[in-house]
Design an enzyme around this catalytic site. Sequence first.
Site, PDB file in Angstrom:
ATOM      1  N   THR A  98       5.322  44.772   0.537  1.00 41.66           N
ATOM      2  CA  THR A  98       6.120  45.809  -0.266  1.00 41.66           C
ATOM      3  C   THR A  98       6.556  44.901  -1.722  1.00 41.66           C
ATOM      4  O   THR A  98       7.181  45.694  -2.245  1.00 41.66           O
ATOM      5  CB  THR A  98       7.196  46.357   0.571  1.00 41.66           C
ATOM      6  OG1 THR A  98       8.170  45.401   0.920  1.00 41.66           O
ATOM      7  CG2 THR A  98       6.827  47.164   1.639  1.00 41.66           C
ATOM      8  N   TYR A 119      19.417  49.639 -10.928  1.00 45.36           N
ATOM      9  CA  TYR A 119      19.337  50.060  -9.480  1.00 45.36           C
ATOM     10  C   TYR A 119      20.206  51.241  -9.395  1.00 45.36           C
ATOM     11  O   TYR A 119      21.549  50.886  -9.529  1.00 45.36           O
ATOM     12  CB  TYR A 119      19.627  49.039  -8.526  1.00 45.36           C
ATOM     13  CG  TYR A 119      19.689  49.285  -7.059  1.00 45.36           C
ATOM     14  CD1 TYR A 119      18.476  48.741  -6.421  1.00 45.36           C
ATOM     15  CD2 TYR A 119      20.959  49.711  -6.619  1.00 45.36           C
ATOM     16  CE1 TYR A 119      18.431  49.198  -4.850  1.00 45.36           C
ATOM     17  CE2 TYR A 119      20.858  50.087  -4.899  1.00 45.36           C
ATOM     18  CZ  TYR A 119      19.980  49.714  -4.406  1.00 45.36           C
ATOM     19  OH  TYR A 119      19.687  49.963  -3.153  1.00 45.36           O
ATOM     20  N   PRO A 179       0.955  49.682  10.307  1.00 48.19           N
ATOM     21  CA  PRO A 179       1.641  48.630  10.536  1.00 48.19           C
ATOM     22  C   PRO A 179       2.867  48.614  10.275  1.00 48.19           C
ATOM     23  O   PRO A 179       3.512  49.679   9.428  1.00 48.19           O
ATOM     24  CB  PRO A 179       0.983  47.377   9.254  1.00 48.19           C
ATOM     25  CG  PRO A 179      -0.248  48.136   8.724  1.00 48.19           C
ATOM     26  CD  PRO A 179      -0.077  49.602   8.808  1.00 48.19           C
ATOM     27  N   SER A 202       8.668  42.644  -2.109  1.00 49.76           N
ATOM     28  CA  SER A 202      10.426  42.903  -1.859  1.00 49.76           C
ATOM     29  C   SER A 202      11.381  41.999  -2.846  1.00 49.76           C
ATOM     30  O   SER A 202      10.631  40.849  -3.251  1.00 49.76           O
ATOM     31  CB  SER A 202      10.781  42.715  -0.460  1.00 49.76           C
ATOM     32  OG  SER A 202      11.844  42.219  -0.328  1.00 49.76           O
TER      33      SER A 202
HETATM   34  C1  LIG Z   1      19.803  49.599   3.469  1.00 49.54           C
HETATM   35  C2  LIG Z   1      18.533  49.131   2.975  1.00 49.54           C
HETATM   36  C3  LIG Z   1      18.651  48.106   1.973  1.00 49.54           C
HETATM   37  C4  LIG Z   1      17.450  47.877   1.218  1.00 49.54           C
HETATM   38  N1  LIG Z   1      17.355  46.563   0.513  1.00 49.54           N
HETATM   39  C5  LIG Z   1      16.453  46.252   0.018  1.00 49.54           C
HETATM   40  C6  LIG Z   1      16.474  45.138  -1.028  1.00 49.54           C
HETATM   41  O1  LIG Z   1      17.531  44.618  -1.224  1.00 49.54           O
HETATM   42  N2  LIG Z   1      15.207  44.702  -1.495  1.00 49.54           N
HETATM   43  C7  LIG Z   1      14.104  45.044  -1.242  1.00 49.54           C
HETATM   44  O2  LIG Z   1      13.024  44.809  -1.825  1.00 49.54           O
HETATM   45  N3  LIG Z   1      13.976  46.206  -0.548  1.00 49.54           N
HETATM   46  C8  LIG Z   1      15.019  46.874   0.195  1.00 49.54           C
HETATM   47  N4  LIG Z   1      15.032  47.656   1.126  1.00 49.54           N
HETATM   48  C9  LIG Z   1      13.803  48.332   1.420  1.00 49.54           C
HETATM   49  C10 LIG Z   1      13.027  47.661   2.563  1.00 49.54           C
HETATM   50  O3  LIG Z   1      13.842  46.871   3.307  1.00 49.54           O
HETATM   51  C11 LIG Z   1      11.834  46.625   2.047  1.00 49.54           C
HETATM   52  O4  LIG Z   1      10.945  47.640   1.466  1.00 49.54           O
HETATM   53  C12 LIG Z   1      11.122  45.728   2.992  1.00 49.54           C
HETATM   54  O5  LIG Z   1      10.434  44.857   2.302  1.00 49.54           O
HETATM   55  C13 LIG Z   1      10.445  46.373   4.165  1.00 49.54           C
HETATM   56  O6  LIG Z   1      10.447  45.361   5.447  1.00 49.54           O
HETATM   57  P1  LIG Z   1      10.188  45.949   6.558  1.00 49.54           P
HETATM   58  O7  LIG Z   1       9.927  44.632   7.421  1.00 49.54           O
HETATM   59  O8  LIG Z   1      11.072  46.753   7.277  1.00 49.54           O
HETATM   60  O9  LIG Z   1       8.727  46.640   6.531  1.00 49.54           O
HETATM   61  P2  LIG Z   1       8.298  48.071   7.019  1.00 49.54           P
HETATM   62  O10 LIG Z   1       9.536  49.039   6.618  1.00 49.54           O
HETATM   63  O11 LIG Z   1       8.151  47.958   8.585  1.00 49.54           O
HETATM   64  O12 LIG Z   1       7.028  48.314   6.291  1.00 49.54           O
HETATM   65  C14 LIG Z   1       6.883  48.349   4.861  1.00 49.54           C
HETATM   66  C15 LIG Z   1       5.539  48.768   4.432  1.00 49.54           C
HETATM   67  O13 LIG Z   1       4.983  47.333   4.697  1.00 49.54           O
HETATM   68  C16 LIG Z   1       3.724  47.734   5.726  1.00 49.54           C
HETATM   69  N5  LIG Z   1       3.857  46.500   6.630  1.00 49.54           N
HETATM   70  C17 LIG Z   1       4.668  46.049   7.334  1.00 49.54           C
HETATM   71  N6  LIG Z   1       4.475  44.807   7.946  1.00 49.54           N
HETATM   72  C18 LIG Z   1       2.962  44.665   7.542  1.00 49.54           C
HETATM   73  C19 LIG Z   1       2.128  43.519   7.980  1.00 49.54           C
HETATM   74  N7  LIG Z   1       2.470  42.589   8.686  1.00 49.54           N
HETATM   75  N8  LIG Z   1       0.935  43.677   7.469  1.00 49.54           N
HETATM   76  C20 LIG Z   1       0.618  44.661   6.509  1.00 49.54           C
HETATM   77  N9  LIG Z   1       1.453  45.582   6.030  1.00 49.54           N
HETATM   78  C21 LIG Z   1       2.778  45.705   6.566  1.00 49.54           C
HETATM   79  C22 LIG Z   1       4.136  49.128   6.409  1.00 49.54           C
HETATM   80  O14 LIG Z   1       3.036  49.634   6.884  1.00 49.54           O
HETATM   81  C23 LIG Z   1       4.832  49.628   5.463  1.00 49.54           C
HETATM   82  O15 LIG Z   1       3.778  50.322   4.593  1.00 49.54           O
HETATM   83  C24 LIG Z   1      16.153  48.139   1.651  1.00 49.54           C
HETATM   84  C25 LIG Z   1      16.129  49.173   2.655  1.00 49.54           C
HETATM   85  C26 LIG Z   1      17.083  49.630   3.555  1.00 49.54           C
HETATM   86  C27 LIG Z   1      17.111  50.709   4.349  1.00 49.54           C
END
Ligand SMILES: Cc1cc2nc3c(=O)[nH]c(=O)nc-3n(C[C@H](O)[C@H](O)[C@H](O)COP(=O)(O)OP(=O)(O)OC[C@H]3O[C@@H](n4cnc5c(N)ncnc54)[C@H](O)[C@@H]3O)c2cc1C
Length: 559
Positions: A222, A477, A140, A224
């Site tokens: 995740t 962090y 995903p 988040s």
């Molecule tokens: C610059 C930067 C800043 C960040 N800041 C934060 C922050 O402040 N707080 C935070 O929590 N995280 C942060 N992150 C990490 C990241 O943004 C989070 O983990 C976010 O929740 C991921 O969302 P995404 O849509 O990009 O998921 P993806 O990266 O596309 O996927 C994350 C995981 O979830 C799975 N997944 C995605 N969609 C689905 C679905 N529909 N069903 C089942 N599984 C799925 C994927 O397979 C993968 O394992 C940051 C990352 C970066 C690069």
Amino acid sequence: MCINLFSDVKLSSKWWGWGDASRSYDLETRPKFFKFLKEKLEITGEIIQQPVSLDSVKVSGTRVEEAFARRLVSIFGENNVRLDDRERFLHSFGKGYLDLICAWNGAPSSVPDVVVYPTSESQIEQLFGESAHWSFVVVPYGGATSVVGGVESRTRDAKPVVCLDFRLMNRVLEVDARSLLAKVQPGCLGPELERELNGAGVTLGHFPQSFEYSSVGGWVATRSAGYESTRYGKIEEMVESLRLVTPEGVIETPLVPASATGPNLLQILVGSEGTIGVITSVTLKLRKAPQSRSYVGVLFKTFTDGIEAVREMMQKEIVPNVVRLSDPNETRASLALASQNGGSLVEKVGTWYLARRGYFGSQGVVMILAFEGSPEWVDFERRRALATCRSFSGFSAGSGPGRTWYRERFDLPYLRDKLMGMGVLADTLETATTWSRLPGLHSKIMEAFSGAFQELHVPGYAMAHISHEYRTGASLYFTFMAKQLAGREEEEWRLIKNRVTDVIVNAGASLSHHHGVGVEHVKWMEQYYGPLGIRVLKAIKHELDPATIMNPDKLLPAS
Ligand SMILES: Cc1cc2nc3c(=O)[nH]c(=O)nc-3n(C[C@H](O)[C@H](O)[C@H](O)COP(=O)(O)OP(=O)(O)OC[C@H]3O[C@@H](n4cnc5c(N)ncnc54)[C@H](O)[C@@H]3O)c2cc1C
């Protein structure tokens, strides 16, 4: 006509770095901060490397058989099935440091064999139905901002990897303003969601730093956390119900505000990182959009004073939206940055005066507080918070530092791209622990960073802040930077990551407070939950995904 979906949606963003392709972090306009970085990291500040051109990238051929490809086209439609090298390459990494190294070199560790864009839940069910006839695994893919390898196209036994990109499932399906709930598809990105909710006078209140590019499905998968989580909670506290399509069928949790029906099934599904199924819709809890906002910066003479002030606030139930307390190293970096921004506390009040009162010593730290709500509430909470800070010698620096933080809150990821060009490793990691353990853990982690830099013989700098606070503890962090070891970038990063994560797990702190597990944290999972805990999680996986189709090698150690 074949639409280049990735290009349509994301070509305005940097495939090899962060965010908007037309934006970059301008260090030249921040000479003090630039000098600070050059001194700490012993770099010249020249750009010494660039990402490869997209046209020069070569990837291995797809392993999808023609007949399977035809079947995928019959399920998803021709435009929404992509087998071309460019699309597959662009879906082969997230945004972690190692991802960016792979992207810059044009050499991803693995590439999906096909990218599909579902437009409905039934298409995903049909895809799972095909597993009886074809061998494949599913990854995903939401916003692909994972920093723990969550969207890597791992596979076993050379099975083709089907990357499921939810970009076309991005609608807000329903807003129930009376119950303050919204049903949302997984591919909805932060700004799209808030725009629609704000139009109805409500907000989710979830603002991770990746907000602009991450998706609802990714957030929920995740666990988040956004920068306002201290007041509004992490995403798991914002989910009322969800639908998960698994290889064994659909689970929809009841839409109820609370229940006493045994272990919380919803919370087993939240955080499953795509390893047991696909989140196809989420019903999220909303809040009325705030009428008023207020920011304030507070200086403390020591990190310990600041920590105690935050703890006291949390335990007296004073809960600002944002409480971000920098440690001395982060404070020094912030002050170097702020001195160029104008209107900062330093210019207004006078460094000499505050220094004389002991606020700008080597141990001095800064805290940012933000409050949201009705004007009366904001005023009330702000006064209570500042009174608590004063009892730990906190000095209110007015709204300037807070406003600057708010204006630039999504900018820092752009700095990483710039630093990569200068030959710098830059990354972050995070954990959470109790108030009693927090000061000791912070010191041990800082020692682990220093030890790792020494072991590698590289100049480096680590700094931290406390954010995402609770009555019982808080998240720590860390941002770390080091001069890159050319040709040994992965080895260098792994040594630092391993040294620090060992300290975190050995101290009984959270393996991750909000980035998740992905592939990067798997090796600590058994130590973290214990063998029996892992057996329970594996049993759930086995029940819902017996043929191990879903997101291989993420979250759980291999059997
Ligand atoms: C610059 C930067 C800043 C960040 N800041 C934060 C922050 O402040 N707080 C935070 O929590 N995280 C942060 N992150 C990490 C990241 O943004 C989070 O983990 C976010 O929740 C991921 O969302 P995404 O849509 O990009 O998921 P993806 O990266 O596309 O996927 C994350 C995981 O979830 C799975 N997944 C995605 N969609 C689905 C679905 N529909 N069903 C089942 N599984 C799925 C994927 O397979 C993968 O394992 C940051 C990352 C970066 C690069």
